[in-house]
Write an enzyme that holds these catalytic residues in place. Structure first.
Site, PDB file in Angstrom:
ATOM      1  N   GLN A   1      39.091  43.480  55.774  1.00 34.44           N
ATOM      2  CA  GLN A   1      39.337  43.577  54.242  1.00 34.44           C
ATOM      3  C   GLN A   1      38.949  44.961  53.946  1.00 34.44           C
ATOM      4  OE1 GLN A   1      37.697  41.182  51.102  1.00 34.44           O
ATOM      5  NE2 GLN A   1      39.762  40.391  50.398  1.00 34.44           N
TER       6      GLN A   1
ATOM      7  N   TYR B   1      37.502  43.847  41.500  1.00 33.68           N
ATOM      8  CA  TYR B   1      37.170  45.259  41.922  1.00 33.68           C
ATOM      9  C   TYR B   1      38.127  46.308  41.432  1.00 33.68           C
ATOM     10  CZ  TYR B   1      33.601  42.067  43.714  1.00 33.68           C
ATOM     11  OH  TYR B   1      32.673  41.123  43.851  1.00 33.68           O
TER      12      TYR B   1
ATOM     13  N   ARG C   1      45.570  41.226  48.876  1.00 31.49           N
ATOM     14  CA  ARG C   1      44.984  40.139  47.920  1.00 31.49           C
ATOM     15  C   ARG C   1      45.129  40.376  46.338  1.00 31.49           C
ATOM     16  NH1 ARG C   1      39.448  36.363  48.689  1.00 31.49           N
ATOM     17  NH2 ARG C   1      40.900  34.692  49.036  1.00 31.49           N
TER      18      ARG C   1
ATOM     19  N   GLY D   1      37.397  29.143  53.184  1.00 29.74           N
ATOM     20  CA  GLY D   1      36.181  30.026  52.874  1.00 29.74           C
ATOM     21  C   GLY D   1      35.109  29.178  53.152  1.00 29.74           C
ATOM     22  N   ARG D   2      34.503  28.624  52.056  1.00 27.91           N
ATOM     23  CA  ARG D   2      33.261  27.748  51.924  1.00 27.91           C
ATOM     24  C   ARG D   2      33.445  26.548  53.069  1.00 27.91           C
ATOM     25  NH1 ARG D   2      33.614  26.694  45.693  1.00 27.91           N
ATOM     26  NH2 ARG D   2      35.786  26.658  46.224  1.00 27.91           N
TER      27      ARG D   2
END
Ligand SMILES: Cc1cc2nc3c(=O)[nH]c(=O)nc-3n(C[C@H](O)[C@H](O)[C@H](O)COP(=O)(O)O)c2cc1C
Length: 373
Positions: free
Chosen positions: A105, A176, A228, A320-321
């Protein structure tokens, strides 16, 4: 034996470029704060990825910065110089050796970088608008600097190719730099990089072109390029669902291998910009149609959560988590042991879960972030 109901998770998936994933489960990109000061990966970080790369079809790494002033987190590994290629290669090799595709990424933190992490504390963005109260006021990038960062995304792509990654994911999400250019909140420019909706798309699309150019030059068609994005911003002005659907149309024309919608809950609904009560991911997936596959993500914990998500028509889902909480998630379903999946973090099992200290501490110090904490 696997319960038949979960078979759709284990169908292989062939991208338009011919590359095949062994199943529909992807590890979502997660920053782990655990790299060395010099930007190289640590052994602990490699072990963390190895522990999670056996079940899934594809691993998307933590974000890596494409320029020195794009570093967004302490303990982030760097992708901004050729010196980092051996470190990147270690990471790609570790993931691939376990049978998963490895996707790097690539990112620039823009106005969200902590000043102490970047040269001279020079925090930059599309415009000089801070992201909130008490946040640093960024310096507006000159148009030359903008073009230079566009090229840097291509350079980091070249490094990913040299390091043996199977692809890159352009991180245009989570507030971002790429998102800052698309955002009417962060971007108040009136040159070719800002103003109208079209001009706010110019930077994201230029980054895509730069990455695709590097791929054309240094790799073959099998190299995967994903993008993404976050569908909405809470502020006014801010990105709306209508803006995002326009971006999705533009991205769909770019021959990307997948689009990845960044949300914390797969079923979250739009705030504004469309009259539609379905989830954002469903709306986006419908808009994209068969132009490019869409990856869904967000609060998927059980095998049934995953099946329900796939039933919306998205070809793959990212976890993810849950992969931090249970690294054996995929294997358990494959072996018919889905009832043994752990969905709350066991705070006594750091060693067994192979989670590096900085990530473990970050998780434990943020109540509510992870189930069980
Ligand atoms: C510890 C942690 C670090 C993350 N770092 C990144 C990151 O580097 N890049 C990114 O795009 N998303 C990042 N995310 C967001 C995840 O990719 C994902 O979208 C989000 O956690 C929701 O999915 P989940 O419910 O399966 O965890 C991070 C999430 C967590 C929990």
């Amino acid at each position: 034996m696997m319960n038949k109901k979960y078979a759709p998770l284990f169908e292989s998936y062939r991208f338009q470029n011919g590359v095949e994933l062994k199943n529909r489960v992807v590890m979502a990109p997660m920053t782990n704060f655990s790299s060395n000061e010099d930007g190289t990966v640590t052994d602990e970080e490699i072990h963390y990825y190895e522990r999670r790369s056996e079940g899934v079809g594809m691993v998307i790494t933590a974000c890596t910065n494409v320029t020195a002033n794009g570093k967004g987190f302490p303990g982030e590994f760097a992708g901004d110089s050729d010196d980092m290629i051996p470190s990147l290669r270690r990471l790609a090799s570790a993931i691939k050796a376990k049978g998963s595709k490895a996707i790097l990424q690539i990112f620039h933190g823009g106005r969200e970088v902590p000043p102490e992490l970047v040269p001279n504390g020079d925090v930059v963005s599309a415009s000089d608008i801070p992201s909130g109260e008490g946040k640093p006021v960024p310096r507006e990038l000159t148009s030359e600097e903008v073009s230079s960062i566009v090229r840097d995304f291509g350079e980091t792509t070249r490094r990913a190719i040299e390091a043996g990654f199977d692809g890159v994911e352009i991180h245009g999400a989570n507030g971002y730099l790429i998102q800052q250019f698309f955002s009417p909140h962060a971007n108040r420019r009136e040159d070719q990089w800002g103003g109208s909706l079209e001009k706010r798309m110019a930077f994201p699309l230029a980054v895509v072109d730069s990455v695709k150019k590097a791929v054309a030059e240094y790799a073959d068609d099998s190299f995967i390029v994903g993008y993404r994005f976050s569908p909405e911003e809470p502020e006014t002005p801010g990105i709306t669902m209508a803006d995002t659907l326009a971006l999705v149309d533009a991205l769909s024309a770019k021959k990307l291998d997948y689009l990845h919608v960044s949300v914390m809950d797969f079923w979250s609904e739009p705030r504004r910009g469309v009259e539609d009560t379905r989830s954002r991911i469903e709306i986006i997936n419908e808009r994209v149609g068969d132009r490019v596959p869409v990856m869904g993500v967000g609060s998927i914990y059980t095998a049934d959560d995953a099946i329900k998500a796939l039933e919306t028509g998205v070809p793959f889902i990212a976890l993810g988590r849950e992969l931090i909480i249970d690294p054996d998630w995929v294997q358990k379903i494959e072996q018919g042991k889905e009832s043994e999946i752990v969905t709350k973090l066991d705070k006594k099992k750091q060693d067994e879960l192979v989670v590096p200290d900085p990530l473990w501490n970050a998780v434990l110090n943020a109540p509510g972030w992870f189930p069980g904490v």
